[in-house]
Design an enzyme around this catalytic site. Sequence first.
Site, PDB file in Angstrom:
ATOM      1  N   SER A 148       0.850  -1.184   0.000  1.00 29.06           N
ATOM      2  CA  SER A 148       0.000   0.000   0.000  1.00 29.06           C
ATOM      3  C   SER A 148       0.886   1.234   0.000  1.00 29.06           C
ATOM      4  CB  SER A 148      -0.883   0.002   1.254  1.00 29.06           C
ATOM      5  OG  SER A 148      -1.500   1.259   1.457  1.00 29.06           O
ATOM      6  N   TYR A 161      -1.657  -0.542  10.305  1.00 29.79           N
ATOM      7  CA  TYR A 161      -1.831  -1.026   8.924  1.00 29.79           C
ATOM      8  C   TYR A 161      -0.659  -0.540   8.070  1.00 29.79           C
ATOM      9  CZ  TYR A 161      -3.828  -1.515   4.226  1.00 29.79           C
ATOM     10  OH  TYR A 161      -4.035  -1.833   2.907  1.00 29.79           O
ATOM     11  N   LYS A 165       2.307  -2.750   6.156  1.00 34.44           N
ATOM     12  CA  LYS A 165       2.575  -2.671   4.727  1.00 34.44           C
ATOM     13  C   LYS A 165       4.024  -2.252   4.450  1.00 34.44           C
ATOM     14  CE  LYS A 165      -1.365  -4.028   3.120  1.00 34.44           C
ATOM     15  NZ  LYS A 165      -1.476  -5.277   2.335  1.00 34.44           N
TER      16      LYS A 165
END
Length: 255
Positions: A148, A161, A165
């Site tokens: 991401s 998160y 990533k």
Amino acid sequence: MDLSSVFSLEGKVALITGASKGIGFSIAEIFAAAGAKVVISSRKQDALDGMAEKLRSKGYVGSGIACNVGNMDELPALVEKTVALYGTIDILVNNAATNPVFGPVHETSLEAFDKIMNVNVKAAFELCRLCYPHLRKSSGASVINISSIGGISPEHGLGIYSVSKAALISLTKVFAKEWGDSKIRVNAICPGLIQTKFSEALWTNEKIMSMIMKQLAIKRAGTSEEIGAMALFLASSASSYTTGGVFTADGGFTI
């Protein structure tokens, strides 16, 4: 040069996680259209059965195998069943991801931290390890990790998160460097705002979208098919000299 052969996946077997919808299914559909036999995986077998039938209705070869990638005990069976169906694994796409929290990073619980890291990083690591004996036998092995833009620069409200990533990007580079001698290429794609169910809370919020649009060179959300097309490049011989790469598909957000 025959470009149809450059982008062909004829005779290849691809295993794609998080593939009952969104980016994962678009990758599976594009791979199948390019000639690959595809195994789509997610947690629910009934959803997979419907999507696998959708592939087969178009004349493609595809099957669904349920697996909760956050549970490491389920991963060996996913690999074993894929090989039992199609004989090998040439392409692995680690697309499954989770993000159960949104807000300040200090409010993230240890339980949520563990869930995010298990699904987004640990599962990718373990699937790479489990697929290695098959990948190393392939004439064109490719691993594609779906990271991401949050892995490049942390996104607001998506702290852990983003950490996961970033770890996946580093994991990609480690495997790429160590597996070069085995002729296995490993690359990462970093999508920006893609219009999927996973990101619905963002693209349905006018205030958030207004802020995002100001930072985009291409002023729209991306599509899952656009990520699938990039994945095809990385899975095919078109990228035969490409490994350890981190490719953004974000409309220019990270410029």
